[in-house]
Design an enzyme around this catalytic site. Sequence first.
Site, PDB file in Angstrom:
ATOM      1  N   ALA A  34       1.473  -0.914   0.184  1.00 40.59           N
ATOM      2  CA  ALA A  34       0.491  -0.278   0.227  1.00 40.59           C
ATOM      3  C   ALA A  34       0.874   1.156  -0.118  1.00 40.59           C
ATOM      4  CB  ALA A  34      -1.114  -0.143   0.717  1.00 40.59           C
ATOM      5  N   HIS A  57       3.669  17.646   0.908  1.00 37.87           N
ATOM      6  CA  HIS A  57       4.566  16.671   2.304  1.00 37.87           C
ATOM      7  C   HIS A  57       5.574  17.992   2.667  1.00 37.87           C
ATOM      8  CE1 HIS A  57       2.408  13.224   0.139  1.00 37.87           C
ATOM      9  NE2 HIS A  57       2.240  12.880   1.014  1.00 37.87           N
ATOM     10  N   LYS A 114      10.241  14.989   2.597  1.00 42.10           N
ATOM     11  CA  LYS A 114      10.272  13.865   1.842  1.00 42.10           C
ATOM     12  C   LYS A 114      11.038  13.857   0.894  1.00 42.10           C
ATOM     13  CE  LYS A 114       6.413  11.404  -0.036  1.00 42.10           C
ATOM     14  NZ  LYS A 114       6.600   9.981   0.588  1.00 42.10           N
TER      15      LYS A 114
END
Length: 248
Positions: free
Chosen positions: A108, A140, A144
């Site tokens: 996922a 984000h 990241k």
Amino acid sequence: MTQISAPRIGIAGITGRLGTLCAEEAGSALAGGLSRTADASRNITTAPGTLAKSCDVVIDVSHATTVPAHAAAFAQAGCAWVLGTTGLDQGAQDAVNAAAQHIPVLQAANFSPALTLFLELARQLGAGLPDYDAEILEVHHRQKLDAPSGTALAIGKAVAEGRGVALEDVARTDQNGLRPDGAIGFASLRGGQIVGEHDLVLMAADEQITLSHRALDRRVFARGALFAAKWLAGRPAGLYTMADALKP
């Protein structure tokens, strides 16, 4: 294989931000962790095979470069694998697919239950509004590394599936120039400590519709990962998704 009521849970990437939260949520079910630095006092090892032998299921929130080695080690140990690492290249994805021939793997890009349902809505919108311009905006935190985010790509894939096309044939990450018909566009912003924001906008000349998801606390991902791990442990080999885990 039979369902395991109280699986022993390991965490790959246990010292990272999400891994730390997963460890807290696991509580007494935590069997150990995997990190670049071993810590015997916390049952943290640097060897994926060692962790897998002590667990029924591993939650992997480490790094894309570790995925092939983890795939081999977990498959050899017969340990279920919940994979939340994004940014995989084709070789890493092939390793995941190969492991799923031997162990249950739940992959996922996002463990949020609401985001999982968002993907289904995105698929429906892609199918129902095939001529609308589709754009995906994700925001984000500044740390990241990958862009677009794995979740943004999953949203794009869902829209593409609804339209019966492959995302790689219509994805547009460079927004310079005239917008091609049928493109699915992506835009990424990085800054501050934003947990995660995703918008899917479908636009026509006379209307638009927007789906939005805001993660307010990373614990939503940790709790989702723990839910997935408990659901997955003991299931037959195969490649599963969060949508499978959330089915009634």
